[in-house]
Design an enzyme around this catalytic site. Structure first.
Site, PDB file in Angstrom:
ATOM      1  N   ASN A   9      34.324 -35.426 -68.903  1.00 34.83           N
ATOM      2  CA  ASN A   9      32.928 -35.410 -68.437  1.00 34.83           C
ATOM      3  C   ASN A   9      32.881 -36.236 -67.162  1.00 34.83           C
ATOM      4  OD1 ASN A   9      30.202 -35.596 -68.026  1.00 34.83           O
ATOM      5  ND2 ASN A   9      29.803 -36.975 -69.750  1.00 34.83           N
ATOM      6  N   TRP A  10      32.781 -35.533 -66.048  1.00 40.49           N
ATOM      7  CA  TRP A  10      32.803 -36.245 -64.759  1.00 40.49           C
ATOM      8  C   TRP A  10      31.507 -37.008 -64.500  1.00 40.49           C
ATOM      9  CZ3 TRP A  10      35.023 -32.214 -60.687  1.00 40.49           C
ATOM     10  CH2 TRP A  10      36.371 -31.951 -61.001  1.00 40.49           C
ATOM     11  N   LYS A  11      30.471 -36.721 -65.251  1.00 40.29           N
ATOM     12  CA  LYS A  11      29.147 -37.306 -65.007  1.00 40.29           C
ATOM     13  C   LYS A  11      28.743 -37.054 -63.540  1.00 40.29           C
ATOM     14  CE  LYS A  11      30.143 -40.743 -68.485  1.00 40.29           C
ATOM     15  NZ  LYS A  11      29.531 -41.745 -69.322  1.00 40.29           N
ATOM     16  N   HIS A  94      23.903 -35.115 -74.447  1.00 39.86           N
ATOM     17  CA  HIS A  94      24.664 -36.337 -74.144  1.00 39.86           C
ATOM     18  C   HIS A  94      23.705 -37.523 -74.226  1.00 39.86           C
ATOM     19  CE1 HIS A  94      26.957 -39.357 -71.987  1.00 39.86           C
ATOM     20  NE2 HIS A  94      28.032 -38.618 -72.215  1.00 39.86           N
ATOM     21  N   GLU A  96      23.237 -39.966 -72.450  1.00 40.97           N
ATOM     22  CA  GLU A  96      22.563 -40.318 -71.186  1.00 40.97           C
ATOM     23  C   GLU A  96      21.385 -39.375 -70.927  1.00 40.97           C
ATOM     24  OE1 GLU A  96      26.122 -40.309 -68.782  1.00 40.97           O
ATOM     25  OE2 GLU A  96      26.836 -42.058 -69.896  1.00 40.97           O
ATOM     26  N   GLU A 165      29.775 -39.353 -80.309  1.00 37.76           N
ATOM     27  CA  GLU A 165      29.902 -40.365 -79.266  1.00 37.76           C
ATOM     28  C   GLU A 165      29.007 -41.552 -79.611  1.00 37.76           C
ATOM     29  OE1 GLU A 165      31.345 -38.768 -75.323  1.00 37.76           O
ATOM     30  OE2 GLU A 165      29.217 -38.340 -75.346  1.00 37.76           O
ATOM     31  N   GLY A 171      31.411 -45.751 -71.988  1.00 44.72           N
ATOM     32  CA  GLY A 171      31.502 -46.473 -70.720  1.00 44.72           C
ATOM     33  C   GLY A 171      31.554 -47.984 -70.868  1.00 44.72           C
ATOM     34  N   SER A 209      34.913 -44.352 -74.504  1.00 45.01           N
ATOM     35  CA  SER A 209      36.008 -45.178 -73.997  1.00 45.01           C
ATOM     36  C   SER A 209      37.381 -44.725 -74.494  1.00 45.01           C
ATOM     37  CB  SER A 209      35.765 -46.653 -74.322  1.00 45.01           C
ATOM     38  OG  SER A 209      34.580 -47.106 -73.678  1.00 45.01           O
ATOM     39  N   GLY A 230      34.982 -39.650 -70.541  1.00 42.64           N
ATOM     40  CA  GLY A 230      34.221 -39.895 -69.324  1.00 42.64           C
ATOM     41  C   GLY A 230      35.097 -40.521 -68.248  1.00 42.64           C
ATOM     42  N   GLY A 231      35.063 -41.847 -68.171  1.00 43.26           N
ATOM     43  CA  GLY A 231      35.747 -42.581 -67.100  1.00 43.26           C
ATOM     44  C   GLY A 231      37.189 -42.153 -66.888  1.00 43.26           C
TER      45      GLY A 231
END
Ligand code: PEP
Length: 248
Positions: A9-11, A94, A96, A165, A171, A209, A230-231
């Site tokens: 997930n590049w966000k 998600h 966010e 999640e 994150g 994470s 993600g990251g």
């Protein structure tokens, strides 16, 4: 599940130049066929990613989809528009989106429905906040979130992917232990089996994470069928290490 699924997930990250380099490096390093890899990218880059992944085993998707079909919904992107670009997956719900855009369980369920009716696999994200975990509400929260999606999409629920999640792990560098994650995954699988005879075929991903060091132990759990990353999906070497761990 036999073949694991790792989804990046590049966000809201990337640029034409950075995406080009990242996708070239990932495509060059993707050797295993024993794991499926995918990336969910920002909408403005669909055409670029479609082009760069055209002859790759890397699948790709969107990070959201509108709950509406078409019309006066400024800024929204419909499932039909995603389909025009050959989008395979769409993240829905998600944390966010739930937190910053007020998406309710019902809206998330509708988004999953729109994706499914366009032939796009929704990756339905569920997860509890730290306060909810500490109050002993994890089961109640994730079951409620998934129940809304099952209620609206029961007839084709075996077509979805679920991502557990925990919000406190996204994150933050804090990962759920493999046992904590497995406990929730088993619960979600049980809930899905009440709705579908094919619940064992529904991929339940862990996200929060995940990185090259913790992926193998998380992915060794019985009900963890892959990861939403993600990251660590923004660096080819890290993403490829997770894909390698999922290919064991
Ligand atoms: C995510 O955004 O879905 C996610 C899991 O992020 P991270 O891996 O950075 O925690």
């Amino acid at each position: 599940m036999t073949r694991k699924l790792i989804v990046g997930n590049w966000k809201m990250n990337g640029s034409l130049a950075a995406n080009h380099d990242l996708l070239h490096a990932i495509n060059a390093g993707l050797t295993s066929s024993s794991c499926q890899a995918a990336v969910c990218v920002p909408a403005p880059y669909f055409a670029q990613v479609q082009h760069l992944c055209a002859s790759s085993s890397l699948l790709w998707g969107a990070q959201d989809v509108s709950a509406s079909d078409s019309g006066a919904f400024t800024g929204e992107v419909s499932a039909a528009m995603l389909r025009d670009f050959g989008v395979r997956y769409a993240l829905v719900g998600h944390s966010e989106r739930r937190q910053y855009h007020g998406e309710t369980d019902e809206v998330v369920a509708l988004k999953a429905q729109r994706a499914l009716s366009a032939g796009i696999t929704p990756i339905v994200c569920v997860g509890e906040t730290l306060a909810q975990r500490e109050a002993g509400q994890t089961a109640e929260v994730v079951k409620r979130q998934l129940a809304a999606v099952i209620h609206t999409n029961g007839h084709c629920i075996s077509e979805i992917v679920v991502a557990y999640e925990p919000v406190w792990a996204i994150g933050t560098g804090k990962t759920a232990t493999p046992e904590q994650a497995q406990e929730v995954h088993a619960m979600l699988r049980h809930q899905l089996s009440a709705a579908s005879a094919h619940a064992d075929k529904i991929a339940i991903l862990y996200g929060g994470s995940m990185n090259a060091s913790n992926a193998a132990s998380l992915l060794s759990q019985q009900d963890i069928d892959g990861g939403l990353v993600g990251g660590a999906s923004l660096k080819a070497a890290d993403f490829l290490s997770i894909v390698a761990a999922a290919s064991q």
